[in-house]
Design an enzyme around this catalytic site. Structure first.
Site, PDB file in Angstrom:
ATOM      1  N   HIS A  40     -64.397  20.285  24.290  1.00 63.28           N
ATOM      2  CA  HIS A  40     -65.207  20.625  25.223  1.00 63.28           C
ATOM      3  C   HIS A  40     -66.695  20.539  24.907  1.00 63.28           C
ATOM      4  CE1 HIS A  40     -66.571  22.090  29.016  1.00 63.28           C
ATOM      5  NE2 HIS A  40     -67.266  22.989  28.425  1.00 63.28           N
TER       6      HIS A  40
ATOM      7  N   ASP B 285     -70.333  20.791  25.809  1.00 61.31           N
ATOM      8  CA  ASP B 285     -71.531  21.287  26.972  1.00 61.31           C
ATOM      9  C   ASP B 285     -72.681  20.090  26.657  1.00 61.31           C
ATOM     10  OD1 ASP B 285     -70.354  23.364  28.187  1.00 61.31           O
ATOM     11  OD2 ASP B 285     -70.464  24.191  26.038  1.00 61.31           O
TER      12      ASP B 285
ATOM     13  N   ASP C 164     -65.023  24.574  32.714  1.00 61.74           N
ATOM     14  CA  ASP C 164     -65.734  25.576  32.395  1.00 61.74           C
ATOM     15  C   ASP C 164     -66.896  25.905  33.537  1.00 61.74           C
ATOM     16  OD1 ASP C 164     -66.681  27.340  30.704  1.00 61.74           O
ATOM     17  OD2 ASP C 164     -67.933  25.868  29.496  1.00 61.74           O
TER      18      ASP C 164
ATOM     19  N   HIS D  35     -73.008  22.237  33.794  1.00 66.26           N
ATOM     20  CA  HIS D  35     -72.608  23.340  34.211  1.00 66.26           C
ATOM     21  C   HIS D  35     -73.554  24.581  33.274  1.00 66.26           C
ATOM     22  CE1 HIS D  35     -69.235  22.679  31.526  1.00 66.26           C
ATOM     23  NE2 HIS D  35     -69.910  23.679  30.865  1.00 66.26           N
TER      24      HIS D  35
END
Ligand SMILES: [Zn+2]
Length: 1154
Positions: A301, A303, A413, A627
């Site tokens: 993951h 970001d 997330d 996000h």
């Protein structure tokens, strides 16, 4: 078998009659467990297994030659640029910095001749920070994650070829850790701008692999001993085996005793398990396959920005994915998955050689691209159209580069999931949805693992939330147990996804994680260990889930939003970013509409639809919806970048809009300055909102020029002559809006502002009267009904709450902020600013702490819409100089309206949420997200709060609140400090929400009419009668259907933009109130040659679509559409050059039947 060190002496034939031995000690589990921590590293490192991990190492200059080039801080050169850098010698122990700077190492490795006998040689490079290894050709091959914690990844395994002679590599190091450079202890602290890192290691190393294997086996045994239920036989066996391994190990005889240790481990893992290699996954045949319910899948993951800027994410992507490509060759069963088209595009642009490698692994099926969207976006705040574009841009990219769109939509997330996602994801080509974030809920435990998530309109998507409760699993025993036992839908299926790998620059799965083989070997030999399966991609899992649950019918349904019971502050944090998002969405909508019209009926034949510029704007807007960006939870550096993106979007859109308007209205100007000084010419407006409206608009006047064209158009002038107000009428809801003189009725009705004395003021139109007394709103009175809206003894206005969340500062606002006594702010200075007849207003001011709030509160003579009984809007044009910390500014309004639910706008529709606190699920929703409006209604009447850039709302009991500004200090220490402007309005309406036109009023509030000036009055009448004005897309017969977007088709050829090639117009519509609709789309002024329904990706869907000519004497085309509540429909119209010889006598013409 292995020799036991705990059994002394032989086995007696007979049980002895007498003994004077002490006997075995009763095992004391806690002491044994404590002992385990001393077998690796720490105080006893030179006596325990750690002493045997490395056979030999060297950093001799003959073996490792180190050179370095440091570009200027803030620069991020490409490989080619770095290769040309001026390198100098360096050595271990040198420090590099400051934070975020990049340094390039040129390294020559010469493996000592005598090392040929060793199985493996690796280069260990630990710069303390992140790094990326390149071949001399510029291919990124492996990540470096320096440092000391368990995420450390500093080894680069040398191939046989590399061991043969001088081997050259480059390493780019970046002075930040996996989670940036937080100043304090907490990871979310703002960054330290001046962090330096020491080059700790640059050694050639021969690892002693049996010792590493023993370490991994030992670790697994310890996990079992710690995690399996205390008294289980398996836990006991693991405890004993781990203890035995320690007992046999001798640091001065490592080879023999490590072999003994590995033998002990085989007692649980199975004899010879290691030689089986990846075959361990196939053991047990079909039976085991059926039993293996946990689907192991490597994941990373990343970001797209968070505690580091976008530019650092680009490096993290290259580091992580190159490492996975490398691991795939060592572990053939390994499957990896990564999301975000944007990250693939970064790789394609910045690391093309690696992109090709990844593409190869995608073709092999080992590398899985998942997610469907442009980035892993927030889903609370972006508009419906933005969410559609996340899929459109994401899926088109994946299709173009890799041949196929994504079946699985992935957002593990994100801070809550909008109830329109099932519909938008399905229309965006995805059938499955993976997430897990709701495991963070702090109030209620979400009841499902696998379920059908049903959206607002009834669309469903097969959804899975991993029972492991993380997408960054570490491949350990405790997680596997949790994955098997924590599944909440075991009655239907035990299958679950198990995503492991270090995200955010950790590089994804590590080699020890891929030693997950051990766990499967353990399961192959122990019935009570859950079996993991490998070798599948996420789509395989979902396909299995779908078929094994009879198309999901064995699973429960969850209807409506997946409300996240944390991170509620993200609706408000970073007001300017929220505003940038909203304004960009509106502006892009305007540009696409105007540009589409310009290519269809524009006067300028050379005009070209600005597809590339639009794509660039959209991609940047979509990126900023990531996000941790739009929610306000990133670093200051990220917001510096985001502000630049919004500024660029604004500039580009303004240019595009002007170009389109020029093509449509030649010689017109958006500058009213000319109109303010010249006495000739005409003012007109362009209504891009497609909402029929009549509005009062404020304009700047040249105070000296009393006879200008602009002055002639205004019906009210300010005392100083610098401002004027005019009425613009866009009754038809389309295209050109005319500036009207003052309607007689308006003057008759008028609006007034009065200082009533004693600190009391009023604004009064014929429908509404607002009263301010002692600095607070004391009354909102519906004049026509004689109804007071503010309950007696209560007041409305601005309010400040203390805002100290438990940990996640920028993210969270906790329920306790409502408990700490709020400060109801009083206007300290109120004065009459304007006194009608079109607009009356009060100027109000508040000084609080170091902050200053100023607002113009105004009321218009005319209603907020063309609805017959529409009341006037009470507008608040607000300016705030915000200097508070950990304070929350809101606007609150107590209302005498009885309602158990309030209505909040979401993407393409509304959601209801409770106004009470009956259950813990209701309590959790003390702060919720809404877009342009929130509404509270009872039988016969309601009040909406509309806004131009805010998202945090609440209706609790009889009080409505709009969240305006927060002031968290981490991860951005300066969040929301400084100047803000925003607007909101109170809209009282007759009838409940369902009977109201609140959505239309909120649209109009957000989409200002574009005023333009034509110098020549003579050409204006011609213009206003031209085809442009008569070209329209109007929704008839259903006031609950709104046309959101009008744009050109994605697949149109804009290089040869001609009617011969086909010009397609995409019209996106939705049902806004939650009921069925039979709507007719009237297309005027265009030759519609075919009409098709499509999905969001503009692929045809549905069955026959009939269009008909409007009837005698009209060239209009009518398209009938049926909607279910909150349904989104995309209509693709192909437009021909001119009207064909359509048979006007026949009322019905079939344009297309598919
Ligand atoms: Zn994230």
């Amino acid at each position: 078998m292995y020799p036991s060190t705990t059994t002394q002496g032989g086995v007696n034939k007979d049980y002895p009659q007498i003994t004077f031995e002490a006997g075995q000690a009763k095992s004391i589990k806690s002491l044994t467990l404590n002992r385990f921590s001393n077998f690796l590293g720490g105080h006893y490192a030179s006596h325990n297994l750690s002493s045997a991990l490395v056979t030999t190492r060297t950093d001799a200059s003959s073996a490792v030659k180190l050179e370095v080039w440091s570009p200027k801080a803030g620069e991020k050169p490409s490989f080619e640029e770095a290769k040309r850098g001026k390198y100098r010698a360096t050595k271990k122990g040198e420090r590099f910095g400051p934070s975020w700077s990049n340094h390039w190492f040129k390294i020559t490795l010469n493996v000592p001749k005598e090392w040929t006998k060793y199985e493996r040689v690796q280069f260990e490079f630990d710069p303390g920070c992140e790094g990326l290894i390149y071949t001399p050709e510029g291919l990124p091959i492996h990540a470096i994650v320096g440092g000391t914690d368990n995420l450390r990844r500093v080894e680069y395994v040398l191939s046989q070829k590399a061991r043969g002679g001088p081997h050259h590599i480059y390493i780019e190091t970046s002075c930040n850790g996996m989670f940036g450079v937080p100043q304090g202890g907490a990871e979310i602290e703002p960054p330290d701008p001046n962090r330096y890192y020491t080059l700790d290691s640059a050694d050639l190393v021969v690892p002693y692999l049996p010792a590493w294997h023993l370490m991994w086996s030992f670790n697994l045994l310890v996990q079992i001993a710690q995690n399996d239920s205390a008294s289980s036989p398996l836990s006991e066996r693991a405890l004993r085996a781990a203890n035995d391994i320690i007992n046999v190990f001798e640091a001065d005889d490592p080879e023999r005793t490590i072999a003994l240790g590995n033998k002990i481990a085989e007692g649980l893992l199975g004899e010879g398990w290691q030689e089986e290699g990846e075959k361990v996954w196939e053991k047990g045949g079909e039976k085991s396959k059926a039993e293996a319910k946990l689907w192991g899948l490597g994941h990373c993951h990343i970001d797209s920005a968070w505690l580091w800027p976008f530019s650092v994410t680009q490096q993290k992507v290259a580091r992580s994915w190159s490492t996975q490509v490398d691991l795939m060759s060592r572990y053939p069963e390994h499957r990896f998955s990564a999301t975000s088209a944007q990250q693939y595009k970064w790789l394609e642009t910045l690391y093309p050689l690696l992109f090709d490698k990844v593409k190869g692994k995608i073709e092999d099926g080992q590398f899985g691209y998942i997610g469907a969207t442009w980035v892993e976006m927030d889903t609370n705040l972006p508009s419906g159209e933005s969410l559609c574009r996340q899929f459109l841009y994401g899926q088109r990219y994946f299709k173009e580069k890799f041949g196929k769109i994504c079946d699985t939509f992935v957002l593990p997330d994100t801070f809550g999931y909008s109830s329109q996602l099932p519909q938008i994801a399905r229309l965006g080509g995805s059938k499955h949805f993976f997430t897990q974030k709701l495991s963070w809920n702090t109030i209620n435990n979400f009841p499902h693992t696998s379920f059908n998530w049903v959206g607002l309109d009834g669309s469903q998507i097969l959804t899975h939330m991993t029972p492991v409760d993380t997408y960054n699993a570490q491949a350990d025993f405790g997680e596997v147990k949790k994955g098997a036992n924590g599944n909440k839908n075991l009655e239907a299926t035990g299958d679950a996804l198990y995503l492991f790998g270090n995200g955010d620059g950790g590089g994804g799965p590590t080699p020890p994680m891929l030693e997950l083989r051990r766990l499967r070997a353990l399961g192959n030999n122990n019935r009570d260990v859950p079996l993991v399966r490998m070798g599948n991609q996420m789509d395989d899992f979902f396909e299995h889930l779908r078929t094994s649950t009879d198309n999901g019918t064995k699973l429960p349904n969850w209807r409506g939003e997946l409300y996240f019971e944390v991170s509620r502050g993200t609706y408000t944090s970073h007001g300017s970013i929220k505003k940038g998002n909203r304004k960009s969405e509106i502006l892009l909508r305007d540009v696409e509409y105007a540009a589409t019209l310009a290519t269809l009926v524009g006067k300028d034949k050379a005009y070209v639809y600005p597809k590339e510029q639009l794509d660039e704007c959209w991609e940047n807007l979509l990126l900023c919806q990531f996000h941790d960006v739009l929610p306000g939870s990133a670093l200051e550096m990220v917001y510096d970048d985001a502000e630049k993106y919004y500024a660029a979007i604004f500039k580009s859109c303004s240019t595009m809009l002007e170009a389109a308007f020029q093509a449509l209205f030649p010689n017109s100007s958006s500058s009213l300055l000319d109109a303010s000084s010249s006495s000739s010419g005409k003012i007109f407006g362009v209504n891009t909102s497609r909402v029929a409206r009549r509005e009062v608009i404020e304009v700047d006047l040249d105070a000296k020029k009393k006879d200008s064209a602009l002055r002639a158009s205004v019906a009210q002038v300010s005392k100083d002559g610098k401002k004027g107000w005019l009425i613009v009428d866009a009754k038809a809801g389309e295209g050109v809006a005319e500036v009207k003189g003052v309607f007689a009725e308006t003057f008759e009705k008028g609006v007034t502002a009065k200082d009533l004395g004693g600190g009391e003021f009023s604004l009064k139109s014929n429908s509404i009267e607002l009263k301010v007394a002692d600095g607070r709103i004391t009354s909102i009175f519906d004049v026509e009904l004689g109804r007071e809206l503010v309950p007696e003894g209560t007041t409305g206005g601005f309010v400040i709450y203390q805002d100290i969340p438990n940990y996640w500062d920028a993210w969270d606002v906790e329920i306790h902020h409502l408990q700490h006594s709020p400060k109801h702010l009083k206007f300290t200075s109120v004065s009459v600013k304007e006194n009608g007849p079109l607009r009356a207003s009060l100027s109000v001011k508040i000084q609080v702490g170091q902050s200053h709030i100023e607002a113009t509160v105004s009321l218009d003579a005319i209603g907020a819409s063309l609805k017959k009984d529409a009341r006037s809007l009470i507008r608040f044009e607000t300016e705030v100089d915000w200097r508070e910390r950990h304070k929350f500014l809101k606007f609150e309004l107590p209302l005498d309206v009885q309602a158990v639910d309030a209505t909040y706008e979401t993407q393409f529709g509304t959601v209801s949420r409770p106004t009470h606190r009956n259950t813990s699920w209701d309590v959790a929703k003390f702060e919720v997200c809404a877009h342009k409006f929130a509404d509270v209604s009872e039988f016969g009447y309601g009040v909406a709060l509309v806004n131009d850039s805010k998202y945090g709302h609440a209706v609790e009991g009889q009080t409505m609140r709009l969240s305006l500004l927060r002031s968290p200090t981490s991860p951005d220490a300066t969040t929301d400090q400084g100047h803000h402007t925003f607007a909101f309005a109170i809209y009282p309406h007759v009838g409940s929400f369902l009977e109201s036109d609140v959505p239309q009023v909120a649209y109009a509030f957000n989409s200002p009419i574009h005023l333009r000036y034509l110098k020549e009055s003579s050409s204006s009448s011609k213009l206003l009668a031209s085809s442009i004005v008569n070209t329209s897309f109007t929704v008839e017969g259903a006031r609950n259907v709104i046309a959101e977007t009008i744009k050109r088709g994605e697949d149109d050829d804009f290089t040869v933009d001609s009617f011969k090639n086909g010009k397609n117009v995409i019209v996106r519509l939705y049902e806004a109130f939650g009921g069925h609709a039979k709507a007719t789309i009237r297309v005027a002024g265009l030759n519609v040659v075919s009409a098709t329904l499509t999905d969001v990706l503009e692929r045809p869907v549905g069955s026959a679509l009939l269009a008909r000519a409007a009837g005698l004497g009209s060239d209009d085309t009518l398209i009938d559409l049926n909607f279910r509540g909150f349904e989104i429909k995309t209509l693709k119209l192909t437009i021909g050059e001119k009207f064909s010889s359509r048979d006007k006598d026949s009322e019905w013409v079939r344009i297309e039947r598919r």
